[in-house]
Design a protein around this motif. Structure first.
Motif, PDB file in Angstrom:
ATOM      1  N   SER A  98     -14.632   6.299   7.562  1.00 20.82           N
ATOM      2  CA  SER A  98     -13.508   6.666   6.458  1.00 20.82           C
ATOM      3  C   SER A  98     -13.888   8.202   6.162  1.00 20.82           C
ATOM      4  CB  SER A  98     -13.906   6.440   4.834  1.00 20.82           C
ATOM      5  OG  SER A  98     -14.147   4.571   4.416  1.00 20.82           O
ATOM      6  N   HIS A 115      -3.402  13.777   1.523  1.00 26.88           N
ATOM      7  CA  HIS A 115      -2.544  13.627   0.334  1.00 26.88           C
ATOM      8  C   HIS A 115      -1.456  15.001   0.588  1.00 26.88           C
ATOM      9  CE1 HIS A 115      -3.885  10.352  -1.769  1.00 26.88           C
ATOM     10  NE2 HIS A 115      -4.789  10.480  -1.806  1.00 26.88           N
ATOM     11  N   GLU A 158      -2.876   5.135   2.325  1.00 32.61           N
ATOM     12  CA  GLU A 158      -3.185   4.911   1.815  1.00 32.61           C
ATOM     13  C   GLU A 158      -3.497   3.862   3.171  1.00 32.61           C
ATOM     14  OE1 GLU A 158      -2.498   2.157  -1.900  1.00 32.61           O
ATOM     15  OE2 GLU A 158      -4.709   2.168  -1.867  1.00 32.61           O
ATOM     16  N   LEU A 199       0.276  -1.562  -0.175  1.00 36.16           N
ATOM     17  CA  LEU A 199      -0.492  -0.160  -0.202  1.00 36.16           C
ATOM     18  C   LEU A 199       0.712   1.175  -0.134  1.00 36.16           C
ATOM     19  CD1 LEU A 199      -2.925  -1.095   3.166  1.00 36.16           C
ATOM     20  CD2 LEU A 199      -3.234  -0.826   0.172  1.00 36.16           C
ATOM     21  N   LEU A 217      -5.317   6.726   5.908  1.00 40.05           N
ATOM     22  CA  LEU A 217      -6.341   6.549   5.462  1.00 40.05           C
ATOM     23  C   LEU A 217      -7.814   5.168   6.231  1.00 40.05           C
ATOM     24  CD1 LEU A 217      -6.545   7.765   1.738  1.00 40.05           C
ATOM     25  CD2 LEU A 217      -7.690   8.962   4.065  1.00 40.05           C
ATOM     26  N   ASP A 218      -6.839   4.100   6.097  1.00 37.87           N
ATOM     27  CA  ASP A 218      -7.338   2.688   6.531  1.00 37.87           C
ATOM     28  C   ASP A 218      -6.961   2.682   8.519  1.00 37.87           C
ATOM     29  OD1 ASP A 218      -7.799   1.578   4.543  1.00 37.87           O
ATOM     30  OD2 ASP A 218      -5.885  -0.265   5.085  1.00 37.87           O
TER      31      ASP A 218
END
Length: 381
Positions: free
Chosen positions: A358, A368, A345, A341, A348-349
């Motif tokens: 989320s 980002h 990511e 990943l 974000l998880d």
């Protein structure tokens, strides 16, 4: 003869990072007023004067002020024993000189069984201060075979009874810092167990007119003459329902003749609130608690955004926020999968894992940008 029984001041203690110095100052002012107006013969402080062995300077200064004012302004004697939070060596500094001024500080095993003698025109009282007794010290100093608080106190009370037996006509008061069976704990008392043995049976103190106990922070009556005064302030939200006070204790030639509760000043009410963020922010039923010290427990199914900052606007004295763990199905990943990943990511998880939902579009864009900045910083090093 009249005594004022108090204990567990814990000078220097904080409440969830908030200094309690001003609240302790208000209690000292109150105590001096009560001792003067009620014509108290002696103030009994049953241990844990300080919150830790090396107290901060403002705590030491407040104790210096308190003992001076009680003797000079209120005209009363003061009897203090060391508790399990106190350093005997530090608390006992200058005790022989203070004794001449009417402040009797007792620490360690050496003076156990030696009373502070008080009398007026009608009553003579032998007050026996029994400081917190480390079982290890009792084993060494008194050759006690059983390493427990009960064994140490049985020896101490044997010394008390031996001395009292040669004082006909004297009434008796014992001060002790211990966990007596039947007492109710809260979550602010330090454990004093030794090998799992910390309780002391109340029968250890039989034959004494009044026992002024310290250690437990809730005011409680175990018997008419066997009481915990409790701490003068609440030190955690587990004490939110406590009524803090001291005891006025009267003895005459026949023994104990009266015990009266004297409520302590309340610096600010405490409240434990439970609900969702929106309920706590908007429901009128919580309006009465806006100026309290607040512990808020959230029941939201999804972890809310910035709950502390939002609740602080309605409850400016919010001290503790309990956010429940949120169980969510986010799927499990192997280390190999995580390695594949992109860092953003993984982040974000993580957001989904801890918050229960989320990240929204703005949050995704922010993450980002943050990782882009990190990559650029790495390149320019």
């Amino acid at each position: 003869m009249r005594f004022l029984h108090t204990s567990d001041w814990h000078l220097g203690r904080q409440l969830h990072g908030l200094s309690l110095h001003d609240a302790h100052q208000a209690f000292v002012d109150h105590l001096v007023d009560v001792a003067r107006s009620e014509r108290v013969d002696a103030v009994l402080i049953a241990g844990d004067l300080y919150d830790r062995a090396v107290p901060p300077p403002d705590a030491v200064g407040l104790w210096d002020q308190a003992q001076t004012r009680l003797v000079v302004e209120a005209g009363t004697s003061v009897v203090v024993i060391a508790g399990n939070h106190d350093s005997p060596a530090r608390l006992g500094v200058g005790s022989r000189l203070l004794e001449r001024a009417g402040v009797h500080v007792r620490v360690g095993t050496a003076a156990v069984g030696t009373p502070v003698l008080l009398e007026d025109d009608e009553t003579r009282v032998a007050c026996y201060p029994v400081p917190f007794l480390e079982p290890a010290s009792a084993v060494t100093d008194w050759a006690v075979e059983e390493r427990s608080h009960a064994a140490a106190l049985r020896v101490a009370m044997g010394k008390v009874r031996s001395d009292l037996a040669v004082r006909p006509g004297y009434r008796s008061v014992v001060m002790a810092h211990a966990f007596v069976s039947g007492g109710q704990q809260c979550d602010t008392e330090r454990d004093i167990s030794v090998g799992g043995v910390q309780h002391v049976p109340g029968a250890v103190f039989e034959g004494v007119d009044y026992v002024a106990l310290g250690h437990l922070h809730g005011r409680q009556r175990l018997a008419e003459g066997l009481r915990y005064s409790g701490s003068p302030l609440a030190f955690s939200f587990s004490e939110a329902a406590h009524i803090k006070s001291s005891y006025l204790v009267d003895l005459d030639g026949g023994g104990l003749c009266g015990v009266e509760e004297v409520p302590a000043p309340v610096p600010r009410r405490m409240a434990r609130l439970t609900g969702t963020v929106e309920e706590l922010l908007n429901s009128p039923i919580y309006g009465a608690y806006e100026q309290c010290w607040v512990e808020a427990t959230l029941t939201d199914r999804v972890r809310p955004v910035s709950p502390y900052e939002r609740l602080k606007r309605r409850f400016p004295h919010l001290l503790k926020l309990v956010v429940p763990s949120v169980a969510v199905e986010v799927g499990s990943r192997t280390l190999a999968e995580l390695d594949r990943l992109a860092p953003v990511e993984v982040a974000l998880d993580f957001v989904t894992e801890v918050r229960g939902r989320s990240a929204d579009g703005d949050e995704v864009a922010l993450l980002h940008r943050a990782f882009d900045e990190l990559r650029r910083a790495e390149v320019t090093r």
